[in-house]
Design a protein around this motif. Structure first.
Motif, short mmCIF file in Angstrom:
data_model
loop_
_atom_site.label_atom_id
_atom_site.label_comp_id
_atom_site.label_asym_id
_atom_site.label_seq_id
_atom_site.Cartn_x
_atom_site.Cartn_y
_atom_site.Cartn_z
N GLU A 1 0.66 -1.32 0.13
CA GLU A 1 0.27 0.05 0.09
C GLU A 1 0.61 1.42 -0.41
O GLU A 1 0.14 2.64 -0.49
N THR B 1 -4.21 -3.35 -2.79
CA THR B 1 -4.21 -2.36 -1.87
C THR B 1 -3.80 -0.87 -2.74
O THR B 1 -4.57 0.04 -2.73
N LEU B 2 -3.57 -0.87 -4.32
CA LEU B 2 -2.88 -0.07 -5.30
C LEU B 2 -4.35 0.20 -5.84
O LEU B 2 -4.34 1.08 -6.81
#
Length: 426
Positions: A215, A314-315
């Motif tokens: 992240e 997360t991205l």
């Protein structure tokens, strides 16, 4: 003295009889194991004697109870390591156990796969074989029919926790000390011997990864752009679309990995007996660029898979694509989309034409080679560039035809890649 001579004579006769018996056994085994023309065969060394034997006959011979009992408790040196042999007379089962065990194949790179231990069991009924393959907490079943010309093995790995499969490589994957891994893996495979042709159908279900810290990668700044600002290209930019066409055409469809592409790459590499295709998604390539490095090995691929799955969560796709564009190598010391556009075309990445974007994207499969080609001849692999152009989406047919013509017309450009030199083809 007469008694001594008599004892020596008896000993000599006994030794001669023993030698004749051993020779007879050896010749008998040779007769039994001798392959017919075209049979699957191998060479066996018996002291100074070399025997050409049929592998099917050797397997049948080695799994008969009397021979298997003679093998019980022995350790045999093999290319995978020392293999300890045991025989279970009750189950009529031969077990082969190596600890540690090393498996090599040029189709997945120069580094072997190392397992702490591996075990194979074999049961035979006439020409039908079956057994198990196990290592750690991973257990698979196999069966096959033995024929003089070869053996086709069918292997089934039932649904197994992904973390158990990864645990087999714990010594080589440091991330396992803190990563949380969920999901299951199952495999159907066939192995054709002696061709060594492996066909694999893997299935990953609900795989998730956490704990790797991806992240924070969204804030990562590239240090390889020669002081140029980041490209900040959008996903709809020409270069971003060309990169997806060149490197990961199912980028928006997968969850960080592309099992279909991995399977095709394995089959292609086996056919060529070399590692020609890597099958890494853009997400996996970001992991390679930022963490794992470029070593060709199955373990590196497994590490990349962990990061790829987590960063998808997360991205998201847009930031993964931006990370790739800011860190991708474009040959020599050129790194990142902005530096590539500046070096090869003397402009910003967002100013590239469609042909120039495709030209740069086509370099990514082998940046060092294409940079050398460009420096020497002022061009790269035109067929590769056309293939990338054919995959560029969205693009109307008429525009695609013009793009292909532009690529052909680009021809050699003024070469001279060094430092901040630009290759101008506006």
């Amino acid at each position: 003295m007469r008694t001594l001579f008599r004892a020596l004579r008896i000993t000599a006769i006994a030794a001669l009889i023993l030698m004749l018996a051993l020779f007879a056994m050896l010749m008998g085994a040779r007769a039994v194991l001798r392959p017919a023309p075209g049979d699957w065969s191998t060479t066996v060394h018996a002291g100074p004697i070399k025997l050409e034997v049929g592998v099917a006959a050797l397997i049948q011979w080695g799994t008969t109870p009397w021979i298997a009992q003679q093998l019980h408790g022995r350790t045999l040196p093999t290319r995978m390591g020392d293999v300890h042999v045991t025989w279970d007379a009750t189950r009529h089962e031969l077990a082969l156990h190596c600890k540690p065990c090393v498996v090599r194949s040029s189709s997945w790179g120069t580094e072997p796969v190392r397992l702490a231990d591996a075990r194979m069991t074999v049961q035979r009924n006439a020409t039908e074989l079956k057994g198990t393959l196990s290592s750690g907490a991973v257990n698979a079943l196999w069966h096959g029919t033995l024929r003089p010309k070869g053996l086709n093995l069918h292997i089934t790995l039932p649904e197994t926790p992904v973390r158990d499969a990864y645990a087999l490589f714990a010594a080589a994957i440091p991330e396992l000390a803190y990563a949380q891994i969920d999901g299951t893996v199952a495999v159907q495979a066939t192995l054709e011997l002696p061709a060594k042709k492996l066909t694999v159908q893997p299935r990953l279900q609900a795989m998730t990864v956490s704990g790797l810290g991806t992240e924070t990668w969204g804030l990562a700044q590239s240090t390889c752009g020669r002081g140029l600002p980041a490209s900040h290209l959008g996903a709809d930019s020409l270069l971003a679309r060309a990169v997806i066409a060149a490197e990961d055409q199912r980028f928006y469809e997968h969850s960080g990995y592309d099992l279909a592409e991995m399977t095709q790459a394995l089959h292609s590499n086996q056919a060529e007996d070399a590692t020609l295709r890597g099958a890494s998604t853009l997400s996996q390539q970001v992991a390679k660029l930022l963490v794992t490095g470029g070593e060709r090995s199955p373990v590196r691929k497994l590490r990349e898979l962990l990061y790829a799955v987590e960063m998808e969560q997360t991205l998201g796709k847009a930031r993964i694509l931006r990370l790739y564009l800011d860190h991708a190598p474009w040959g020599a010391t050129v790194c990142g989309a902005q530096a590539a556009a500046h070096t090869y075309f003397g402009k910003r990445a967002d100013q590239l034409t469609a042909a120039q974007a495709v030209w740069l994207a086509a370099m990514l499969h082998n940046p060092a080679l294409e940079a050398q080609r460009w420096k020497a001849r002022g061009s790269i692999n035109l067929e590769r560039a056309k293939w990338v152009a054919a995959g560029l989406r969205p693009l109307h047919r008429a525009k695609r035809a013009r793009l292909l013509n532009e690529l052909t017309a680009m021809g050699p450009v003024n070469s001279g890649i060094s430092g901040s030199t630009t290759l101008s083809k506006q």
